[in-house]
Design an enzyme around this catalytic site. Structure first.
Site, mmCIF file in Angstrom:
data_model
loop_
_atom_site.group_PDB
_atom_site.id
_atom_site.type_symbol
_atom_site.label_atom_id
_atom_site.label_comp_id
_atom_site.label_asym_id
_atom_site.label_seq_id
_atom_site.Cartn_x
_atom_site.Cartn_y
_atom_site.Cartn_z
ATOM 1 N N HIS A 47 0.807 -1.215 0.000
ATOM 2 C CA HIS A 47 0.000 0.000 0.000
ATOM 3 C C HIS A 47 0.847 1.274 0.000
ATOM 4 O O HIS A 47 0.330 2.395 0.125
ATOM 5 C CB HIS A 47 -0.934 -0.010 1.223
ATOM 6 N N LYS A 81 3.039 4.448 -1.203
ATOM 7 C CA LYS A 81 3.046 5.371 -2.335
ATOM 8 C C LYS A 81 4.274 6.247 -2.135
ATOM 9 O O LYS A 81 4.221 7.251 -1.428
ATOM 10 C CB LYS A 81 1.801 6.256 -2.370
ATOM 11 N N ASP A 91 16.857 9.546 -8.284
ATOM 12 C CA ASP A 91 18.324 9.684 -8.256
ATOM 13 C C ASP A 91 18.900 9.514 -6.847
ATOM 14 O O ASP A 91 19.998 10.019 -6.569
ATOM 15 C CB ASP A 91 18.758 11.055 -8.819
#
Ligand SMILES: [Zn+2]
Length: 211
Positions: free
Chosen positions: A150, A152, A157
């Site tokens: 779940h 996000k 870089d």
């Protein structure tokens, strides 16, 4: 005698040059950190942005608070990415961001993505971009598990992280109350990067064929 003095003066000059060079490098590093920290912000989305779904499609902004304008900031961060982009996402349907990931792959950025297994396997999940991303060179891994992947978050870089409540979906950016945080705090960015690598090693499966 004179050669000894000359040698001491020469060594002193070399030491001064080395110190100056070291300070120069430190200043460059500080400038780089300042530049990255200037990119930090929190972006909020709310229920007044329902009509912006159309603006995302047409890429026309309806003002400063427009979803397209807010997303453009995130897209710019992806477009700035030079070497690696690691992304964990539960659900992804936002074409604007998918296209930015595909552009990153095209210019040689290594893009890795972890995706929730249920979301990847749900063929009724209209608008899911995962197959499209895989076709465009994004390496995708998932894993069947009793619980959802779940997260996000994105690490760009190894120097910048984007996280928050929002899945990268039209619903999140054009209707829901959501937040997206951009941070260059090295302590946070390193934790996200380390966690991504741990999960990448755990999620060894490619996408299911039905995905
Ligand atoms: Zn708008």
């Amino acid at each position: 005698m004179y050669w000894k003095i000359a040698a001491v003066l020469g060594l002193s000059a070399a030491a001064v040059t080395l110190v100056e060079y070291f300070l120069y490098l430190q200043r460059l590093k500080l400038k780089e950190v300042e530049k990255l920290r200037a990119l930090e912000r929190v972006i909020f989305f709310d229920d007044t942005l329902q009509n912006c779904r159309e603006h995302l499609t047409t890429e026309n902004s309806c003002g400063d608070s427009c979803s397209f304008k807010k997303l453009s900031y995130l897209i710019a961060r992806i477009d700035d990415c030079l070497s690696t982009l690691d992304l964990c996402m539960f659900l992804m349907t936002c074409h604007n961001l998918s296209s930015a990931l595909a552009r990153a792959v095209e210019r040689g950025v290594k893009v890795r993505m972890l995706y929730d297994h249920d979301m990847a396997g749900n063929t009724h999940n209209y608008g899911c971009q995962i197959r499209w991303l895989r076709r465009h060179g994004v390496e995708v891994r998932t894993r069947p598990y009793a619980h959802h992947m779940h997260h996000k978050f994105v690490v760009l870089d190894g120097r910048l992280a984007i996280t928050g409540s929002a899945n990268w979906t039209l619903q999140a950016f054009c209707g829901n109350w959501e937040n997206v945080v951009v941070t260059a705090d090295p302590r946070l960015v390193h934790q996200f990067a380390d966690t991504f690598q741990e999960l990448w090693d755990m999620f060894t499966e490619a996408l299911p064929e039905s995905a």
